[in-house]
Design an enzyme around this catalytic site. Structure first.
Site, PDB file in Angstrom:
ATOM      1  N   GLY A 186      -4.838  57.212 -77.900  1.00  0.00           N
ATOM      2  CA  GLY A 186      -4.615  57.521 -76.491  1.00  0.00           C
ATOM      3  C   GLY A 186      -3.190  57.831 -76.082  1.00  0.00           C
ATOM      4  O   GLY A 186      -2.965  58.542 -75.114  1.00  0.00           O
ATOM      5  N   ASP A 240      -1.487  54.079 -73.571  1.00  0.00           N
ATOM      6  CA  ASP A 240      -2.003  54.944 -72.503  1.00  0.00           C
ATOM      7  C   ASP A 240      -2.449  54.157 -71.282  1.00  0.00           C
ATOM      8  O   ASP A 240      -2.190  54.549 -70.151  1.00  0.00           O
ATOM      9  CB  ASP A 240      -3.147  55.829 -73.019  1.00  0.00           C
ATOM     10  CG  ASP A 240      -4.265  55.030 -73.700  1.00  0.00           C
ATOM     11  OD1 ASP A 240      -4.136  53.792 -73.839  1.00  0.00           O
ATOM     12  OD2 ASP A 240      -5.264  55.650 -74.107  1.00  0.00           O
ATOM     13  N   ASP A 284      -6.136  47.851 -69.549  1.00  0.00           N
ATOM     14  CA  ASP A 284      -7.359  47.620 -68.784  1.00  0.00           C
ATOM     15  C   ASP A 284      -7.588  46.103 -68.742  1.00  0.00           C
ATOM     16  O   ASP A 284      -6.977  45.410 -67.943  1.00  0.00           O
ATOM     17  CB  ASP A 284      -8.476  48.398 -69.484  1.00  0.00           C
ATOM     18  CG  ASP A 284      -9.788  48.364 -68.741  1.00  0.00           C
ATOM     19  OD1 ASP A 284      -9.787  48.267 -67.516  1.00  0.00           O
ATOM     20  OD2 ASP A 284     -10.845  48.452 -69.397  1.00  0.00           O
ATOM     21  N   LYS A 333      -4.454  49.183 -64.983  1.00  0.00           N
ATOM     22  CA  LYS A 333      -5.623  48.901 -64.134  1.00  0.00           C
ATOM     23  C   LYS A 333      -5.687  47.396 -63.910  1.00  0.00           C
ATOM     24  O   LYS A 333      -6.493  46.707 -64.534  1.00  0.00           O
ATOM     25  CB  LYS A 333      -6.863  49.354 -64.913  1.00  0.00           C
ATOM     26  CG  LYS A 333      -7.860  50.198 -64.157  1.00  0.00           C
ATOM     27  CD  LYS A 333      -9.127  50.349 -64.957  1.00  0.00           C
ATOM     28  CE  LYS A 333      -9.250  51.641 -65.697  1.00  0.00           C
ATOM     29  NZ  LYS A 333     -10.523  51.739 -66.470  1.00  0.00           N
ATOM     30  N   ASP A 347      -9.503  59.357 -73.303  1.00  0.00           N
ATOM     31  CA  ASP A 347     -10.769  59.996 -73.634  1.00  0.00           C
ATOM     32  C   ASP A 347     -11.968  59.258 -73.070  1.00  0.00           C
ATOM     33  O   ASP A 347     -11.907  58.092 -72.720  1.00  0.00           O
ATOM     34  CB  ASP A 347     -10.960  60.029 -75.152  1.00  0.00           C
ATOM     35  CG  ASP A 347     -11.342  58.647 -75.698  1.00  0.00           C
ATOM     36  OD1 ASP A 347     -10.580  57.686 -75.440  1.00  0.00           O
ATOM     37  OD2 ASP A 347     -12.402  58.519 -76.334  1.00  0.00           O
TER      38      ASP A 347
HETATM   39  P1  IMP Z   1      -8.020  46.865 -72.867  1.00  0.00           P
HETATM   40  O1  IMP Z   1      -7.978  46.224 -74.209  1.00  0.00           O
HETATM   41  O2  IMP Z   1      -9.276  46.464 -72.107  1.00  0.00           O
HETATM   42  O3  IMP Z   1      -6.786  46.667 -72.044  1.00  0.00           O
HETATM   43  O4  IMP Z   1      -8.244  48.394 -73.056  1.00  0.00           O
HETATM   44  C1  IMP Z   1      -7.307  49.201 -73.591  1.00  0.00           C
HETATM   45  C2  IMP Z   1      -7.951  50.383 -74.302  1.00  0.00           C
HETATM   46  O5  IMP Z   1      -9.241  50.705 -73.800  1.00  0.00           O
HETATM   47  C3  IMP Z   1      -7.091  51.568 -74.051  1.00  0.00           C
HETATM   48  O6  IMP Z   1      -6.162  51.717 -75.095  1.00  0.00           O
HETATM   49  C4  IMP Z   1      -8.094  52.689 -74.012  1.00  0.00           C
HETATM   50  O7  IMP Z   1      -8.280  53.184 -75.319  1.00  0.00           O
HETATM   51  C5  IMP Z   1      -9.381  52.072 -73.565  1.00  0.00           C
HETATM   52  N1  IMP Z   1      -9.577  52.269 -72.116  1.00  0.00           N
HETATM   53  C6  IMP Z   1      -9.582  51.315 -71.156  1.00  0.00           C
HETATM   54  N2  IMP Z   1      -9.786  51.854 -69.949  1.00  0.00           N
HETATM   55  C7  IMP Z   1      -9.897  53.182 -70.142  1.00  0.00           C
HETATM   56  C8  IMP Z   1     -10.107  54.302 -69.255  1.00  0.00           C
HETATM   57  O8  IMP Z   1     -10.228  54.203 -68.018  1.00  0.00           O
HETATM   58  N3  IMP Z   1     -10.161  55.520 -69.848  1.00  0.00           N
HETATM   59  C9  IMP Z   1     -10.028  55.712 -71.184  1.00  0.00           C
HETATM   60  N4  IMP Z   1      -9.836  54.701 -72.047  1.00  0.00           N
HETATM   61  C10 IMP Z   1      -9.779  53.449 -71.531  1.00  0.00           C
HETATM   62 MG    MG Z   2      -6.036  53.275 -76.480  1.00  0.00          MG
END
Ligand code: IMP
Ligand code: MG
Length: 176
Positions: free
Chosen positions: A44, A100, A103, A131, A159
């Site tokens: 990403g 990128d 979340d 986010k 993506d």
């Molecule tokens: P986390 O571990 O939940 O913080 O998510 C991080 C990863 O999830 C990022 O590196 C993205 O690859 C993917 N991701 C989370 N939210 C999104 C989104 O809205 N669009 C695309 N990819 C996302």
């Molecule tokens: Mg990612």
């Protein structure tokens, strides 16, 4: 048919460029003489990193790591792992991680812990989008592009099912 019918543009390429320039200025101030190791999280971060580092006019090195777990689709799947790792020794280095999106925070928090065990001189995080409404694990973001709403985002590296990474702007997928 345009591939954009189900997309709502949130940040134009001009707005992204302005944000990336601002981040580059902040990073330049902090890393000017440090020869940092810039680590991008694949896939990403690839466009963001490419634009950002071209605005950093001082010595640095670049690495990429790839984490497992994020399968296809929208949600976390399974346990996190580094599947494509570092080729440089980061002990004693000033390390800047580029991502990128934060979340839930699980991915970045896992990687920061993994890197900290290797004893870098410093470790900071630069993310394009945050986010915060979805956070499960506390993450401290040192350089932030945009705070974003709880929508699924694509474009500029992000993506959905491996698609849309090539869009020049950041868009939200419309709910079906
Ligand atoms: P986390 O571990 O939940 O913080 O998510 C991080 C990863 O999830 C990022 O590196 C993205 O690859 C993917 N991701 C989370 N939210 C999104 C989104 O809205 N669009 C695309 N990819 C996302
Ligand atoms: Mg990612």
């Amino acid at each position: 048919m345009s591939s954009r019918n189900n997309l709502q543009s949130l940040f134009s390429s001009e707005e992204i460029e302005t944000a990336v320039k601002r981040l580059a200025a902040e990073i330049t101030k902090d890393y000017q003489d440090k020869n940092p190791l810039v680590i991008g999280i694949l896939k990403g971060s690839f466009i963001f990193l490419a634009d950002l580092v071209r605005l950093l006019d001082f010595p640095l090195e670049i690495e990429f790591v790839r984490l497992s777990s994020y399968g296809r689709g929208r949600t976390t799947a399974g346990k996190l792992n580094v599947v494509q790792g570092l080729h440089s020794d980061i002990r004693g280095r000033d390390v800047l991680v580029i991502e990128d999106i934060v979340d839930t925070g699980q991915s970045v928090s896992f990687l920061m812990d993994y890197l900290l065990k290797k004893k870098p001189a410093s470790l900071r995080l630069c993310v394009l989008t945050d986010k915060p409404s979805r956070r499960q694990v506390e993450v401290s973001v040192d350089y932030l592009g945009f705070t974003v709403p709880d929508r699924f985002l694509v474009g500029y590296g992000l993506d959905f099912d491996e698609k849309y990474r090539n869009l020049p702007d950041i868009c939200a997928l419309r709910e079906e």
